[in-house]
Design a protein around this motif. Sequence first.
Motif, short mmCIF file in Angstrom:
data_model
loop_
_atom_site.label_atom_id
_atom_site.label_comp_id
_atom_site.label_asym_id
_atom_site.label_seq_id
_atom_site.Cartn_x
_atom_site.Cartn_y
_atom_site.Cartn_z
N THR A 406 0.84 -1.21 0.00
CA THR A 406 0.00 0.00 0.00
C THR A 406 0.87 1.25 0.00
OG1 THR A 406 -1.52 -1.23 1.39
CG2 THR A 406 -1.92 1.13 1.20
N THR A 407 1.93 1.23 0.83
CA THR A 407 2.81 2.38 0.93
C THR A 407 3.45 2.70 -0.42
OG1 THR A 407 3.26 1.92 3.24
CG2 THR A 407 4.88 3.28 2.09
N ASP A 409 2.37 1.53 -3.52
CA ASP A 409 1.37 1.83 -4.56
C ASP A 409 0.80 3.23 -4.40
OD1 ASP A 409 1.85 -0.68 -5.43
OD2 ASP A 409 -0.06 -1.56 -4.76
N ALA A 410 0.51 3.60 -3.17
CA ALA A 410 -0.12 4.91 -2.93
C ALA A 410 0.92 6.03 -2.89
CB ALA A 410 -0.92 4.87 -1.63
#
Length: 504
Positions: A406-407, A409-410
């Motif tokens: 998530t870190t 990708d975002a």
Amino acid sequence: MSTPARSNTRFARFFVPLVCAAAASLAAPSCIYVRLDAEDWDEIRSEWRHDHGPPRSHGSAPLTPSYGSAGLGDPYYPELGGGGFDVAHYDLDLDVDMVTGVLEAVATIDATAGQPLDRFHLELAGLDVESVRVDGVEADFERDGRELAIEPAARIASGAAFTVEIAYGGVPEPTPDPAIPFIPGVGWFRMPSGVYVLSECIGAASWFPCNDHPLDKATFSIEVTVDKPFVVASNGLLVSEVDDGDTRTYAWRASDPMATYLATVNIAAFDVTVSEGPGGMPLRLYAPTDATEDELAEFARTSEILEFFAERFGPYPFECVGAVISYESLGGALETQTIPVYSRGSGEDTVAHELAHQWFGNSVSPASWQDLWLNEGFASYAEFLWFEHVHGVDAADERMRGMYRTTRDAKFAPPADPGREQLFGGAVYVRGAFALHCLRKAVGDELFFETLRSWADQNHDGHGSTADFIAHAERVAERDLSALFEAVLYAPVLPVDEAYEAHE
Ligand code: TRP
Ligand code: ZN
């Protein structure tokens, strides 16, 4: 430090015409003066008196006024707090009308001057100030937005202890906070079921005058009078509950220093359950009368979670613990000191998160709001540790891989400087927790938990900054960790981690 805004207005009003006149005089030499009529002179004289006090008949050297600054220069909120003094204790006496929402209050603030003070700044958002006394003597005050500037009748000497008594009231309203875009405001929430107070970051000033920055922690006595059947839950120990016929008065006392945003008052028709937490300390649960077994079950492991954290972070830092479960959703939970406030429907992971904040955020507070990952990254990591304890290492690894992905990708911003608008976002919660996980992998469990324990111990009832934490971690590990912290806390996006990529 910044001067009061009113000086700038005066500067504009008198300086600008002079410059214009001077400029005009180049073209038209006949016009080289500025006309000031009697009213202007009156204003100049009264401003002078305001800033310098009444003309003195004795002595020859003019008194240079000594003002406390109107803000503490926080990188994300430069105007927050006031300089030149330190609050030791807030005594809040509140009368709340639950029908009209009107608060009638007296705040008595014990402080010590760090410099001579002819003027100092507290903050209060909305509400009306009726009177201000300093050491029992009526004082002048001026309001400008949140700023409450107070001019005592006599200068307060540097190092002197002084007491400010402020009578105020009105219907409190939540204060909009640019860091909390997910709700209209923070502070005093008036809901159908009652009142809840969740102030992080800047909402404390919505219900009491204060030095509204975590750098100035203080002890609190909070006394609230309300009509029956309302019940009051606040910070620290409940020292008395007095029945006065139609009303009840609850006196709460928080003996450990507390940041203003962690002060809370919750008023609803709660069911109260008192039991013993770890070490026999009082554990008070305030819940809606219609809370289901399932809702309450999420809080059943409170003592177990506290013991689990105490083994890893060191002794629980306060005298008691508890929980307030609100009737309505409040947009989240807040780690209000000794008694977090939870939106209805909160789960055990949130309970673990808010309890971990008692060590990280509450006992050790951020030196500035930019350092918030020291609260939220730590509490999110503690939530992960509890998850690991309950579900095992494999499930935990899977979860951490998700946090890494998530870190990446975002493209979460750096936890050490996420920007004010992203302060409560993934950069701080998720990437911040991942940063701690990377530290753990780099130094090993023993040194990692020793780092957390000694950090909590050495800074308890105090503060820490990101730079302090890095220096601390390097001291414990006895090695240079700058490359690691640079990557996880400061790099614009988290660099690729081969170990995690390999799992794809
Ligand atoms: N600190 C809270 C947490 O534990 C988040 C939060 C900040 C919050 N300000 C708030 C929640 C105001 C509700 C209302 O994550
Ligand atoms: Zn949190």
